[in-house]
Scaffold this motif. Structure first.
Motif: not given
Lengths: 779, 156
Positions: A369-373, A674-678, A726-738
């Motif tokens: 997340g680096a700054g965004r969370p 789970v990392q955000g919840l952690g 491809l219309g893709v955005k990325g999802v690796g950090e979304a869960g942690t940020i939200g």
């Protein structure tokens, strides 16, 4: 040459395809750094400072050197020729401490490397570490960033007594006007505590020096093999083409391996000195003390609004705990917080000041997340505090302030251009999934029964797919190569260096669809500078959006060439390519990809102006970042007697653009949440006032276990990004940020009727219990 | 003083002279080249080193090699039989129960024991059964699904 055409109808993109990388991982046959054995390999173990601040008065390695099996001990005096550990971020006026790979005359944090012991056996090396006598003169230390800013605080670096590494200001709009005209202003101090990334595989390095070739090979558990090669070559004074970096199987990174560490250059140095391969594997204790931490914010927020809930402007004073040094991106991380501080909201007046503070702690840097969370946690908490103040429903106040679907591309007050979005869509979906209105009724009923039940909403936006090169420290493009063998088998090489994300599968899905072939005929390689074109790496949710796009364009180039060869073989000027065959549109005759590949390499005849072979490489430079978004809702209940928080439901609706593989996207969301919840409930790196790391082991640092986390109800909306084909955005950090604001908003909501407005993370039972005592909510 | 140990590893007899202090995990990895079990903490907290000792899942970083003398060790490498993945391995693959893969060998060994003891576990029982094994990637959900799937297949 076939005359009938079997049309392949199966496509892979969008399907739940199980991973190609898994067979080696589930059978224990994958090769991580510590699995590498070499003839004559030695083992290194590192002497680290037990003090947060001390002068080194002397080092006596005599007893260590007398131990049978020990071949060398190197100290700071031995490595003077090795260049400093690099900081890739540049900010105006940034103070950059000299960061040598081993301490010289002073140590600055617990875990600071002081010397390295090299032995023939890993046990002997570890034993001999205890025999290296370092004469320390302890000095006053400071571990808390706000304390470090106070007059008279110990100076981390004597040359900068105020402990300020940099200040940074960014503003947009007219915040003074916004605040002057506001009907309500809410203020809150919000912390995002230091976290320890805790990849399950610690760091590790094997260095192999071939003197005859003047060539060094470095196997390192890294997210960025190419950048590591460039920077370690500079540190060691090697020509870059004499250094090969291999990231073998990498057991998780989460940003902690997006770095260039002292030990990576140190092992190169050792291998070159002893003329033998050397291995260093970080212990978990070292991992906690000497690998970067994440977060480390103290944020002072002010939010101005009208009584109807319309947000007018935001002020932020951000204090970033940097630790003692700048690692690769340390000072840049809080600037990402500022960039994303408006979140998913329309307000155009922002005024932010960052103070980057040195402390006697291990450096902070990018962690999932680096700054965004931190930014999301702040804005989402503030929106809830505003809603509470104005007695407006948490969903309604968000909807009122969302950037609207017809406003994209949307220019933010912080200078970004949000690519696409429909922010109400995931919120509506999440509300529907939880049955929001009924949930609120149940909450009222629970309160009547004396139970503490909370509902927390977080609507996050994030910045991904790093990124346009001018906006990044080291280039933001990615490389992708596609190589079709004479037999028609396909190898994709990506400069992104995945380490668990599954790009061996997702990139194969893309390539198999583009070429109309079976996914088993595609192999994806990565993580070796000797076989992959220069690349940037996997971080910032960029691998598919940037790296996948590079592969996509390499495939387009190749398809053109395939068509050219196909037309020649079919002797036709009118051909099309589908389902793995080049087809003459007039006769229906076709040639397969493998026939075309064979002809292209055999080269008995070549089309005009066409080279033999089927190879294509693309370095794709993205025109913009991408901006995923989503809505998370957490339902929590607090045990009045213990303060323990239990998460009753967790709903995540994420929009990461087009989805290549829903199975893998779900996996990313679960792990991220789970990392955000952690962070929200359990995790905190604790230094005491003398700079000792109290949470120095897994016994003391609460990484979530299976019993500590809820079932995650994950679903999606799909708003394609216009930034890439491809219309893709990325999802690796979304869960942690939200996740962290959803959980904290929920817990605060559970306590709001007792007058609780805010709680800082982690929401441990003790913290919640104490809050209950203070607010008369005890059992 | 090295000591001689004789044991069975993945069904095959084996005998070695080892230092008394050599950890079982280092014996498996460094002496035998069985690098499937991993070292994540060396303090028995993460479970990446989990192997089966006389049929019981144990953390091989918290045992000495000499303690395995005369006993039977099964590692992840010995789980697949006759070229067929063990049902738990298969389920981890099918259900995407892994990402970086580092915890996976230990997690599979722990899951295998869980199912041996309780062939039809509830979600809570699965979570309890793998509570000694940390995973930082998956959030555990797909691991829970994998164990459920393996149980369902065995029961089918």
């Amino acid at each position: 040459m076939g005359t009938t055409t079997a049309i392949r109808t199966k496509t892979y993109v969008g399907e739940r395809i199980r991973r190609k990388e898994d067979p080696r991982l589930i059978t224990g046959t994958a090769t991580y750094v510590d699995d590498i054995q070499m003839p004559g390999m030695h083992h290194a173990s590192i002497v680290r400072s037990p003090h947060a601040a001390a002068r080194i008065k002397g080092i006596d390695a005599k007893r260590a050197l007398e131990t049978p099996g020990v071949v060398a001990v190197f100290t700071g005096a031995d490595v003077k020729e090795v260049g400093p550990v690099p900081c890739g971020a540049s900010l105006p006026g940034l103070r950059v401490p000299q960061h040598s790979i081993l301490a010289r005359d002073r140590v600055y944090f617990v875990g600071h490397p002081v010397a390295v012991v090299v032995a023939t056996d890993r046990y002997v090396a570890r034993d001999a570490v205890d025999l290296v006598e370092v004469d320390y003169e302890p000095l006053p230390a400071v571990a808390d960033p706000e304390r470090a800013l106070e007059p008279g605080a110990p100076a981390v670096h004597p040359e900068w007594p105020d402990n300020v590494a940099f200040t940074y200001h960014q503003e947009g709009g007219d915040v003074n006007k916004a605040f002057a005209g506001a009907e309500v202003v809410v203020k809150q101090r919000i912390t995002s505590q230091r976290l320890i990334p805790t990849a399950m595989e610690t760091r590790g390095v094997v260095a192999d020096w071939r003197a005859g070739d003047k060539a060094l090979t470095l196997y390192s558990s890294t997210q960025i093999p190419h950048l590591l090669r460039t920077l370690v070559a500079m540190m060691l004074g090697l020509a870059e083409n004499r250094l090969r970096v291999v990231a073998p199987e990498v057991g998780g990174g989460f940003g902690s391996k997006l770095n260039v560490y002292a030990e990576e250059a140190l092992m190169g140095f050792v291998a070159m000195r002893i003329g033998k391969p050397v291995k260093w594997i970080e212990s978990r204790r070292e991992n906690f003390a000497a690998t970067i931490h994440g977060r480390g914010h103290v944020d002072y927020f002010e939010l101005a609004a009208n009584k109807d809930g319309t947000i007018l402007g935001l002020k932020l004073k951000l204090i970033q705990d940097l630790g003692a040094y700048h690692q690769l991106l340390t000072p840049a991380i809080p600037t990402l917080s500022v960039l994303m501080i408006p979140g998913v909201y329309r307000f155009q007046n922002v005024f932010c000041d960052i103070v980057g503070v040195f402390t006697n702690c291990v450096p902070t840097d990018a962690y999932r997340g680096a700054g965004r969370p931190e930014a999301t946690h702040g804005i989402e908490r503030m929106v809830d505090i505003l809603a509470d103040e104005l007695k407006i429903d948490a969903a309604e106040i968000r909807r009122k302030n969302f950037v609207r679907p017809d406003e994209f591309p949307f220019a933010t007050a912080t200078g970004l251009s949000y690519d696409s979005g429909n922010y109400a869509a995931p919120l509506d979906k999440a509300l529907e999934i939880v049955d929001y209105n009924r949930l609120l009724e149940e909450q009222q009923q629970a309160r009547k029964e004396g139970r503490l039940v909370g509902v927390g909403i977080s609507t996050y936006g994030e910045i991904c797919a790093f990124g346009p090169s001018p906006a990044t420290p080291a280039g933001g493009w990615e490389s992708g190569s596609v190589n079709i063998d004479p037999t028609g088998k396909v190898t994709v090489a990506t400069g992104a260096s995945p380490h668990g994300q599954g790009e061996e599968t997702t990139f194969a899905q893309i390539a198999a669809d583009e070429l109309g072939i079976d996914i088993d005929d595609v192999v994806v390689v990565h993580g070796d500078t000797a076989i992959v074109s220069y690349g940037i790496g996997t971080f910032g949710s960029r691998a598919t959006a940037v790296g996948g796009t590079a592969v996509y364009f390499a495939l387009q180039e190749l398809k053109k060439k395939i068509g050219t060869f196909g037309a020649m073989l079919l002797d036709s000027g009118d051909v099309s390519y589908r389902a793995g065959r080049c087809i003459c549109n007039k006769t229906g005759k076709s040639v397969s990809l493998s026939e075309i590949a064979a002809a292209s390499y055999r080269a008995m005849k070549l089309p005009p102006n066409t080279e033999p072979g089927l190879v294509s490489t693309c370095f794709w430079e993205p025109p913009n970042f991408t901006f995923p978004f989503g809505a998370h809702i957490a339902v929590t209940e607090i045990d009045r007697e213990t303060g323990a928080v239990s998460v009753k439901r967790y709903v995540a609706v994420d929009d990461c653009g087009k989805i290549i593989n829903p199975l893998l996207v779900d996996g990313q969301v679960h792990g991220g949440v789970v990392q955000g919840l952690g962070q929200a409930l359990f995790e905190q790196a604790v230094y005491d006032e003398t700079g000792q790391l109290v949470t120095g082991e897994l016994m003391d640092y609460a990484v979530p276990k299976a019993t500590m986390v809820p079932w995650i109800e994950s679903s999606h909306t799909e708003t394609p990004s216009p930034v890439n084909p491809l219309g893709v955005k990325g999802v690796g950090e979304a869960g942690t940020i939200g996740a962290s604001p959803a959980i904290v908003n929920s817990v605060v909501d559970a306590l709001s009727h007792l007058g609780v407005q805010h709680l800082d993370m982690p929401l441990t039972p003790e913290r919640v219990w104490r809050t209950l005592q203070q607010h008369g909510g005890q059992a | 003083m090295k000591r001689k140990i004789t044991l069975k590893i993945n069904g095959k007899p084996r005998s070695d002279e080892v230092e008394p202090r050599l950890l079982l995990i280092h014996y498996l990895r460094d002496v035998l080249g069985l690098t499937g079990p991993h070292i994540g903490c060396e303090t028995s907290l993460c479970g990446a080193c989990t192997v089966s000792l006389d049929g019981k899942a144990v953390k091989s970083c918290a045992l000495l090699a000499v303690q395995a003398d005369g006993r039977e060790v099964l590692t992840i490498e010995g789980l697949a039989a006759n070229g067929q993945l063990h049902p738990v391995q298969q389920a981890f693959w099918d259900e995407h129960g892994l990402q970086c893969g580092f915890c996976t060998p230990g997690m599979i060994m722990a899951s295998r024991q869980l199912l041996e003891r309780n062939p039809n576990p509830t979600e809570a029982e699965i979570r309890h059964g793998i509570d000694g094994n940390l995973c930082r990637c998956t959030g555990y959900q797909h691991i829970v699904n994998a164990v459920k799937a393996a149980a369902a297949k065995a029961g089918a």
